[in-house]
Scaffold this active site. Sequence first.
Site: not given
Ligand code: ACO
Length: 371
Positions: A256, A307
Amino acid sequence: MIKGLEGVIAAQTAISQIDGINGRLFYRGIDIDELAEHSTFEETTALLWYGRLPTAHQLESFKQKFINNRQIPYEILSLMMAMPKKTPTMEVLRTAISALSPYDPEDLDNSLEANVHKSLRLTASMPTVIAAWERIRNNQWPILPRTDLSHAANFLYMMNGEEPDPKAAAVLDKCLILHADHGLNASTFAARVTASAMSDLHSAIVSAIGTLKGPLHGGANEQVMRMLLEIGNPERAEQIVRGMMDGKKKIMGFGHRVYKADDPRAAWLQRLSREQAETIGPRKWYDISEIIRKTVQGAKPLPVNVDFYSASVYYALGIPIDMFTPLFAISRVAGWSAHVYEQYSDNRIYRPESEYIGPVNVSYVPVEQRG
Ligand code: ACO
Protein backbone atom coordinates in the site's frame (compact mmCIF):
# COMPACT_ATOMS: atom_id res chain seq x y z
CA MET A 1 9.49 14.53 -10.73
CA ILE A 2 7.75 12.46 -8.08
CA LYS A 3 6.71 9.20 -9.68
CA GLY A 4 3.14 8.26 -8.77
CA LEU A 5 2.89 11.55 -6.80
CA GLU A 6 4.05 9.69 -3.68
CA GLY A 7 3.77 11.90 -0.61
CA VAL A 8 2.42 14.85 -2.61
CA ILE A 9 -0.50 16.60 -0.90
CA ALA A 10 -2.83 17.41 -3.80
CA ALA A 11 -6.01 18.28 -1.87
CA GLN A 12 -7.27 19.17 1.57
CA THR A 13 -10.12 17.03 2.83
CA ALA A 14 -12.38 16.76 5.86
CA ILE A 15 -13.87 13.43 4.73
CA SER A 16 -11.49 10.67 5.76
CA GLN A 17 -8.11 10.43 7.42
CA ILE A 18 -5.59 7.61 7.16
CA ASP A 19 -2.95 7.01 9.82
CA GLY A 20 -0.65 4.84 7.76
CA ILE A 21 1.91 4.33 10.51
CA ASN A 22 -0.51 2.94 13.06
CA GLY A 23 -2.92 1.37 10.57
CA ARG A 24 -6.00 3.44 11.42
CA LEU A 25 -8.75 5.03 9.37
CA PHE A 26 -11.34 7.63 10.33
CA TYR A 27 -14.43 8.90 8.51
CA ARG A 28 -15.22 12.47 9.56
CA GLY A 29 -13.08 11.85 12.64
CA ILE A 30 -14.83 8.62 13.69
CA ASP A 31 -12.72 5.46 13.87
CA ILE A 32 -13.66 2.95 11.18
CA ASP A 33 -13.69 0.28 13.90
CA GLU A 34 -16.58 2.02 15.64
CA LEU A 35 -18.47 2.47 12.39
CA ALA A 36 -17.97 -1.15 11.33
CA GLU A 37 -19.17 -2.26 14.77
CA HIS A 38 -22.22 -0.02 15.12
CA SER A 39 -23.19 1.76 11.90
CA THR A 40 -24.89 0.82 8.64
CA PHE A 41 -23.90 1.69 5.09
CA GLU A 42 -26.82 4.13 4.81
CA GLU A 43 -25.82 5.94 8.02
CA THR A 44 -22.13 5.99 7.04
CA THR A 45 -23.06 7.50 3.67
CA ALA A 46 -25.02 10.26 5.43
CA LEU A 47 -21.98 10.86 7.65
CA LEU A 48 -19.68 11.20 4.64
CA TRP A 49 -22.04 13.51 2.72
CA TYR A 50 -23.34 15.75 5.50
CA GLY A 51 -20.26 15.75 7.76
CA ARG A 52 -21.94 14.39 10.89
CA LEU A 53 -24.01 11.44 12.04
CA PRO A 54 -27.72 11.92 11.25
CA THR A 55 -30.41 12.16 13.94
CA ALA A 56 -32.87 9.27 14.08
CA HIS A 57 -35.38 11.28 12.05
CA GLN A 58 -32.79 12.34 9.44
CA LEU A 59 -31.60 8.76 9.12
CA GLU A 60 -35.10 7.42 8.55
CA SER A 61 -35.76 10.02 5.87
CA PHE A 62 -32.37 9.36 4.25
CA LYS A 63 -33.01 5.60 4.17
CA GLN A 64 -36.44 6.18 2.65
CA LYS A 65 -34.88 8.28 -0.13
CA PHE A 66 -32.48 5.41 -0.83
CA ILE A 67 -35.39 3.00 -1.06
CA ASN A 68 -37.37 5.32 -3.36
CA ASN A 69 -34.48 5.56 -5.80
CA ARG A 70 -33.57 1.90 -6.25
CA GLN A 71 -35.20 1.37 -9.62
CA ILE A 72 -33.42 2.05 -12.90
CA PRO A 73 -35.12 3.10 -16.17
CA TYR A 74 -36.17 0.28 -18.48
CA GLU A 75 -33.97 1.84 -21.20
CA ILE A 76 -30.89 1.08 -19.09
CA LEU A 77 -32.00 -2.53 -18.69
CA SER A 78 -32.49 -2.70 -22.48
CA LEU A 79 -29.01 -1.32 -23.01
CA MET A 80 -27.62 -3.98 -20.70
CA MET A 81 -29.63 -6.69 -22.47
CA ALA A 82 -27.98 -5.61 -25.72
CA MET A 83 -24.46 -6.02 -24.31
CA PRO A 84 -22.48 -9.23 -24.98
CA LYS A 85 -23.11 -11.69 -22.14
CA LYS A 86 -19.37 -12.08 -21.60
CA THR A 87 -18.96 -8.37 -20.68
CA PRO A 88 -17.28 -8.09 -17.27
CA THR A 89 -19.62 -6.55 -14.68
CA MET A 90 -17.30 -3.60 -14.08
CA GLU A 91 -17.61 -2.63 -17.76
CA VAL A 92 -21.39 -2.94 -17.57
CA LEU A 93 -21.42 -0.72 -14.49
CA ARG A 94 -19.19 1.90 -16.11
CA THR A 95 -21.44 1.97 -19.19
CA ALA A 96 -24.72 2.01 -17.25
CA ILE A 97 -23.67 4.85 -14.95
CA SER A 98 -22.67 6.95 -17.93
CA ALA A 99 -25.95 6.11 -19.67
CA LEU A 100 -27.98 6.99 -16.58
CA SER A 101 -27.03 10.68 -16.61
CA PRO A 102 -29.51 11.91 -19.27
CA TYR A 103 -32.31 10.15 -17.34
CA ASP A 104 -31.50 12.09 -14.19
CA PRO A 105 -34.04 14.90 -13.74
CA GLU A 106 -31.26 17.25 -12.56
CA ASP A 107 -28.72 16.17 -15.18
CA LEU A 108 -27.68 19.68 -16.16
CA ASP A 109 -27.80 21.22 -12.68
CA ASN A 110 -24.40 21.35 -10.97
CA SER A 111 -25.57 22.92 -7.69
CA LEU A 112 -24.67 21.17 -4.43
CA GLU A 113 -28.34 20.38 -3.80
CA ALA A 114 -28.74 18.75 -7.23
CA ASN A 115 -25.47 16.86 -6.83
CA VAL A 116 -26.58 15.38 -3.51
CA HIS A 117 -29.81 14.24 -5.20
CA LYS A 118 -27.85 12.81 -8.12
CA SER A 119 -25.45 10.87 -5.93
CA LEU A 120 -28.37 9.59 -3.89
CA ARG A 121 -29.99 8.26 -7.06
CA LEU A 122 -26.68 6.77 -8.20
CA THR A 123 -25.79 5.19 -4.86
CA ALA A 124 -29.29 3.77 -4.46
CA SER A 125 -29.43 2.31 -7.96
CA MET A 126 -25.90 0.95 -8.52
CA PRO A 127 -26.71 -2.36 -6.75
CA THR A 128 -29.76 -2.70 -9.04
CA VAL A 129 -27.51 -2.38 -12.11
CA ILE A 130 -25.09 -5.05 -10.89
CA ALA A 131 -27.75 -7.47 -9.68
CA ALA A 132 -29.71 -7.03 -12.93
CA TRP A 133 -26.60 -7.82 -14.93
CA GLU A 134 -26.03 -11.05 -13.04
CA ARG A 135 -29.54 -12.13 -14.00
CA ILE A 136 -29.47 -10.84 -17.59
CA ARG A 137 -26.26 -12.69 -18.39
CA ASN A 138 -27.79 -15.88 -16.99
CA ASN A 139 -30.90 -15.44 -19.18
CA GLN A 140 -33.11 -14.53 -16.22
CA TRP A 141 -35.35 -11.50 -15.78
CA PRO A 142 -34.01 -8.82 -13.46
CA ILE A 143 -35.80 -8.66 -10.12
CA LEU A 144 -37.42 -5.44 -8.93
CA PRO A 145 -35.88 -3.98 -5.78
CA ARG A 146 -37.75 -4.47 -2.49
CA THR A 147 -38.72 -1.53 -0.31
CA ASP A 148 -38.51 -3.33 3.03
CA LEU A 149 -34.87 -4.44 2.94
CA SER A 150 -31.62 -2.64 3.74
CA HIS A 151 -29.28 -1.57 0.95
CA ALA A 152 -27.08 -4.66 1.48
CA ALA A 153 -29.94 -7.14 1.93
CA ASN A 154 -31.81 -5.79 -1.10
CA PHE A 155 -28.72 -6.26 -3.28
CA LEU A 156 -28.40 -9.93 -2.28
CA TYR A 157 -32.15 -10.38 -2.80
CA MET A 158 -32.08 -8.85 -6.30
CA MET A 159 -29.08 -10.97 -7.27
CA ASN A 160 -30.31 -14.33 -5.96
CA GLY A 161 -34.08 -13.92 -6.06
CA GLU A 162 -34.49 -14.95 -2.44
CA GLU A 163 -34.36 -13.04 0.79
CA PRO A 164 -30.85 -13.35 2.22
CA ASP A 165 -29.90 -14.75 5.58
CA PRO A 166 -29.70 -11.68 7.88
CA LYS A 167 -26.14 -12.71 8.82
CA ALA A 168 -25.05 -12.59 5.16
CA ALA A 169 -26.67 -9.16 4.76
CA ALA A 170 -24.91 -7.95 7.93
CA VAL A 171 -21.54 -9.14 6.59
CA LEU A 172 -22.10 -7.33 3.29
CA ASP A 173 -23.23 -4.20 5.12
CA LYS A 174 -19.95 -4.16 7.10
CA CYS A 175 -17.99 -4.59 3.86
CA LEU A 176 -19.81 -1.61 2.37
CA ILE A 177 -19.00 0.53 5.42
CA LEU A 178 -15.32 -0.47 5.28
CA HIS A 179 -14.96 0.43 1.59
CA ALA A 180 -16.87 3.73 1.60
CA ASP A 181 -13.95 6.19 1.60
CA HIS A 182 -10.18 6.23 1.73
CA GLY A 183 -8.43 9.58 1.33
CA LEU A 184 -6.99 10.55 -2.03
CA ASN A 185 -6.73 7.05 -3.51
CA ALA A 186 -6.43 6.73 -7.30
CA SER A 187 -10.16 6.53 -8.12
CA THR A 188 -11.07 9.37 -5.77
CA PHE A 189 -8.31 11.47 -7.29
CA ALA A 190 -9.68 10.65 -10.75
CA ALA A 191 -13.15 11.79 -9.63
CA ARG A 192 -11.73 15.02 -8.21
CA VAL A 193 -9.67 15.73 -11.34
CA THR A 194 -12.80 15.37 -13.49
CA ALA A 195 -14.81 17.54 -11.10
CA SER A 196 -12.01 20.13 -11.04
CA ALA A 197 -12.67 20.82 -14.73
CA MET A 198 -16.24 21.65 -13.58
CA SER A 199 -17.52 18.57 -15.35
CA ASP A 200 -20.62 16.89 -13.89
CA LEU A 201 -21.03 14.36 -11.09
CA HIS A 202 -21.85 11.41 -13.39
CA SER A 203 -18.67 12.07 -15.40
CA ALA A 204 -16.62 12.19 -12.22
CA ILE A 205 -18.09 8.87 -11.04
CA VAL A 206 -17.46 7.25 -14.43
CA SER A 207 -13.80 8.39 -14.26
CA ALA A 208 -13.57 6.88 -10.80
CA ILE A 209 -15.14 3.56 -11.85
CA GLY A 210 -12.69 3.28 -14.74
CA THR A 211 -9.79 3.85 -12.34
CA LEU A 212 -11.05 1.53 -9.61
CA LYS A 213 -11.26 -1.26 -12.19
CA GLY A 214 -7.46 -1.53 -12.47
CA PRO A 215 -5.80 -4.55 -10.79
CA LEU A 216 -3.41 -2.29 -8.86
CA HIS A 217 -6.44 -0.63 -7.24
CA GLY A 218 -9.94 -2.08 -6.66
CA GLY A 219 -9.48 -4.79 -9.27
CA ALA A 220 -7.02 -6.54 -6.93
CA ASN A 221 -9.82 -8.29 -4.98
CA GLU A 222 -10.82 -10.29 -8.08
CA GLN A 223 -7.18 -11.21 -8.69
CA VAL A 224 -6.82 -12.39 -5.09
CA MET A 225 -9.73 -14.82 -5.53
CA ARG A 226 -8.32 -16.10 -8.81
CA MET A 227 -5.02 -16.74 -6.99
CA LEU A 228 -6.82 -18.60 -4.16
CA LEU A 229 -8.65 -20.76 -6.70
CA GLU A 230 -5.47 -21.46 -8.62
CA ILE A 231 -3.68 -22.53 -5.44
CA GLY A 232 -6.71 -24.67 -4.61
CA ASN A 233 -5.55 -26.30 -1.39
CA PRO A 234 -3.54 -25.17 1.65
CA GLU A 235 -0.70 -27.69 1.11
CA ARG A 236 0.32 -26.00 -2.13
CA ALA A 237 0.01 -22.41 -0.92
CA GLU A 238 3.44 -21.72 0.56
CA GLN A 239 5.40 -23.20 -2.33
CA ILE A 240 3.37 -21.37 -4.98
CA VAL A 241 3.62 -18.03 -3.23
CA ARG A 242 7.38 -18.44 -2.70
CA GLY A 243 7.71 -19.18 -6.40
CA MET A 244 5.74 -16.06 -7.29
CA MET A 245 7.89 -13.93 -5.02
CA ASP A 246 11.12 -15.43 -6.37
CA GLY A 247 9.82 -14.61 -9.84
CA LYS A 248 9.31 -10.98 -8.65
CA LYS A 249 5.55 -11.26 -9.19
CA LYS A 250 3.36 -8.97 -7.14
CA ILE A 251 1.04 -10.76 -4.74
CA MET A 252 -2.38 -9.15 -5.02
CA GLY A 253 -3.85 -7.90 -1.76
CA PHE A 254 -0.48 -6.81 -0.36
CA GLY A 255 1.34 -3.49 -0.35
CA HIS A 256 0.00 0.00 0.00
CA ARG A 257 1.21 3.49 -0.76
CA VAL A 258 0.10 4.91 2.59
CA TYR A 259 -0.12 2.04 5.10
CA LYS A 260 3.08 0.87 6.69
CA ALA A 261 1.13 -1.22 9.20
CA ASP A 262 -1.68 -3.60 8.15
CA ASP A 263 -4.77 -1.90 6.74
CA PRO A 264 -7.38 -1.67 9.56
CA ARG A 265 -10.11 -2.67 7.11
CA ALA A 266 -8.21 -5.89 6.40
CA ALA A 267 -8.38 -6.81 10.11
CA TRP A 268 -12.19 -6.65 9.92
CA LEU A 269 -12.32 -8.58 6.70
CA GLN A 270 -9.95 -11.21 8.09
CA ARG A 271 -12.29 -11.68 11.05
CA LEU A 272 -15.33 -11.94 8.76
CA SER A 273 -13.52 -14.42 6.51
CA ARG A 274 -12.56 -16.56 9.52
CA GLU A 275 -16.10 -16.49 10.92
CA GLN A 276 -17.53 -17.55 7.56
CA ALA A 277 -14.91 -20.33 7.29
CA GLU A 278 -15.94 -21.61 10.73
CA THR A 279 -19.69 -21.38 10.15
CA ILE A 280 -20.73 -21.73 6.51
CA GLY A 281 -17.39 -23.00 5.16
CA PRO A 282 -15.52 -24.23 3.28
CA ARG A 283 -12.51 -23.46 5.49
CA LYS A 284 -9.91 -23.73 2.79
CA TRP A 285 -10.11 -20.21 1.33
CA TYR A 286 -9.40 -18.71 4.73
CA ASP A 287 -6.69 -21.27 5.44
CA ILE A 288 -4.97 -20.61 2.11
CA SER A 289 -5.24 -16.86 2.72
CA GLU A 290 -3.53 -17.26 6.09
CA ILE A 291 -0.65 -19.24 4.59
CA ILE A 292 -0.22 -16.65 1.83
CA ARG A 293 -0.19 -13.83 4.38
CA LYS A 294 2.41 -15.55 6.59
CA THR A 295 4.58 -16.43 3.58
CA VAL A 296 4.46 -12.94 2.06
CA GLN A 297 4.97 -11.09 5.33
CA GLY A 298 7.71 -13.52 6.39
CA ALA A 299 9.67 -12.55 3.27
CA LYS A 300 8.86 -8.83 2.99
CA PRO A 301 7.37 -6.27 5.36
CA LEU A 302 4.33 -5.65 3.16
CA PRO A 303 1.02 -4.61 4.72
CA VAL A 304 -2.05 -6.65 3.90
CA ASN A 305 -4.61 -4.39 2.22
CA VAL A 306 -8.41 -4.22 1.99
CA ASP A 307 -8.56 -6.39 -1.12
CA PHE A 308 -6.95 -9.48 0.39
CA TYR A 309 -9.61 -10.87 2.73
CA SER A 310 -12.56 -9.24 0.97
CA ALA A 311 -12.03 -11.83 -1.78
CA SER A 312 -12.79 -14.85 0.43
CA VAL A 313 -15.59 -12.96 2.20
CA TYR A 314 -17.42 -12.17 -1.06
CA TYR A 315 -16.80 -15.67 -2.38
CA ALA A 316 -18.40 -17.19 0.73
CA LEU A 317 -21.42 -14.91 0.16
CA GLY A 318 -21.83 -16.57 -3.26
CA ILE A 319 -20.94 -13.44 -5.20
CA PRO A 320 -19.45 -14.09 -8.67
CA ILE A 321 -15.78 -13.07 -8.88
CA ASP A 322 -16.24 -10.39 -11.54
CA MET A 323 -18.69 -8.66 -9.20
CA PHE A 324 -16.13 -8.15 -6.41
CA THR A 325 -14.80 -4.86 -7.80
CA PRO A 326 -18.30 -3.58 -8.71
CA LEU A 327 -19.23 -4.26 -5.07
CA PHE A 328 -16.31 -2.05 -4.05
CA ALA A 329 -17.74 0.62 -6.38
CA ILE A 330 -21.26 0.46 -4.94
CA SER A 331 -19.74 1.36 -1.60
CA ARG A 332 -17.04 3.81 -2.73
CA VAL A 333 -19.55 5.88 -4.70
CA ALA A 334 -20.43 7.34 -1.29
CA GLY A 335 -16.88 8.60 -0.81
CA TRP A 336 -16.44 9.68 -4.43
CA SER A 337 -19.59 11.78 -4.18
CA ALA A 338 -18.45 13.46 -0.97
CA HIS A 339 -15.11 14.27 -2.61
CA VAL A 340 -16.82 15.74 -5.67
CA TYR A 341 -18.88 18.08 -3.44
CA GLU A 342 -15.70 19.03 -1.59
CA GLN A 343 -13.84 19.68 -4.83
CA TYR A 344 -16.59 21.94 -6.21
CA SER A 345 -16.75 23.85 -2.92
CA ASP A 346 -13.20 25.18 -3.24
CA ASN A 347 -12.18 24.40 -6.78
CA ARG A 348 -9.06 24.98 -8.78
CA ILE A 349 -8.51 22.86 -11.88
CA TYR A 350 -5.86 20.12 -11.48
CA ARG A 351 -3.17 20.90 -13.97
CA PRO A 352 0.26 19.54 -12.98
CA GLU A 353 3.20 19.66 -15.36
CA SER A 354 5.15 16.98 -17.15
CA GLU A 355 8.87 17.03 -17.68
CA TYR A 356 9.56 16.67 -21.39
CA ILE A 357 12.17 13.99 -22.10
CA GLY A 358 11.52 13.37 -25.83
CA PRO A 359 13.54 14.45 -28.89
CA VAL A 360 14.01 18.17 -29.68
CA ASN A 361 14.47 20.24 -32.85
CA VAL A 362 13.09 17.54 -35.12
CA SER A 363 12.14 18.69 -38.64
CA TYR A 364 8.91 17.69 -40.33
CA VAL A 365 9.62 15.23 -43.17
CA PRO A 366 7.02 15.11 -46.01
CA VAL A 367 5.43 11.66 -46.26
CA GLU A 368 6.96 10.88 -49.70
CA GLN A 369 10.48 11.44 -48.32
CA ARG A 370 10.11 9.12 -45.29
CA GLY A 371 11.94 5.80 -45.40
N1 ACO B 1 3.79 -8.15 -3.82
C1 ACO B 1 5.12 -8.19 -3.84
N2 ACO B 1 5.90 -7.08 -3.75
C2 ACO B 1 5.28 -5.91 -3.62
C3 ACO B 1 3.88 -5.80 -3.58
C4 ACO B 1 3.13 -6.98 -3.69
N3 ACO B 1 1.79 -6.94 -3.66
N4 ACO B 1 3.54 -4.51 -3.44
C5 ACO B 1 4.67 -3.81 -3.40
N5 ACO B 1 5.73 -4.66 -3.51
C6 ACO B 1 7.14 -4.29 -3.51
C7 ACO B 1 7.53 -3.79 -4.89
O1 ACO B 1 7.95 -4.81 -5.73
C8 ACO B 1 8.60 -2.80 -4.55
O2 ACO B 1 9.76 -3.52 -4.23
P1 ACO B 1 11.23 -2.97 -4.65
O3 ACO B 1 11.36 -1.66 -3.92
O4 ACO B 1 12.15 -4.04 -4.19
O5 ACO B 1 11.17 -2.78 -6.14
C9 ACO B 1 8.11 -2.16 -3.24
O6 ACO B 1 7.31 -3.17 -2.63
C10 ACO B 1 7.29 -0.90 -3.47
O7 ACO B 1 6.21 -1.23 -4.33
P2 ACO B 1 5.53 -0.23 -5.34
O8 ACO B 1 4.76 -0.98 -6.35
O9 ACO B 1 6.55 0.75 -5.85
O10 ACO B 1 4.56 0.54 -4.36
P3 ACO B 1 3.44 1.57 -4.79
O11 ACO B 1 3.21 2.41 -3.60
O12 ACO B 1 3.78 2.25 -6.06
O13 ACO B 1 2.18 0.65 -5.12
C11 ACO B 1 0.42 -0.85 -4.71
C12 ACO B 1 1.20 0.33 -4.16
C13 ACO B 1 -0.10 -0.51 -6.12
C14 ACO B 1 -0.79 -1.10 -3.81
C15 ACO B 1 1.33 -2.10 -4.76
O14 ACO B 1 1.69 -2.45 -3.45
C16 ACO B 1 0.68 -3.26 -5.46
O15 ACO B 1 0.77 -3.35 -6.71
N6 ACO B 1 0.02 -4.19 -4.72
C17 ACO B 1 -0.68 -5.30 -5.34
C18 ACO B 1 -2.02 -4.84 -5.89
C19 ACO B 1 -3.00 -4.56 -4.79
O16 ACO B 1 -3.19 -5.32 -3.85
N7 ACO B 1 -3.69 -3.42 -4.95
C20 ACO B 1 -4.74 -2.98 -4.01
C21 ACO B 1 -4.28 -1.83 -3.19
S1 ACO B 1 -5.51 -1.28 -2.06
C22 ACO B 1 -6.62 -0.48 -3.05
O17 ACO B 1 -6.26 0.16 -4.00
C23 ACO B 1 -7.99 -0.60 -2.78
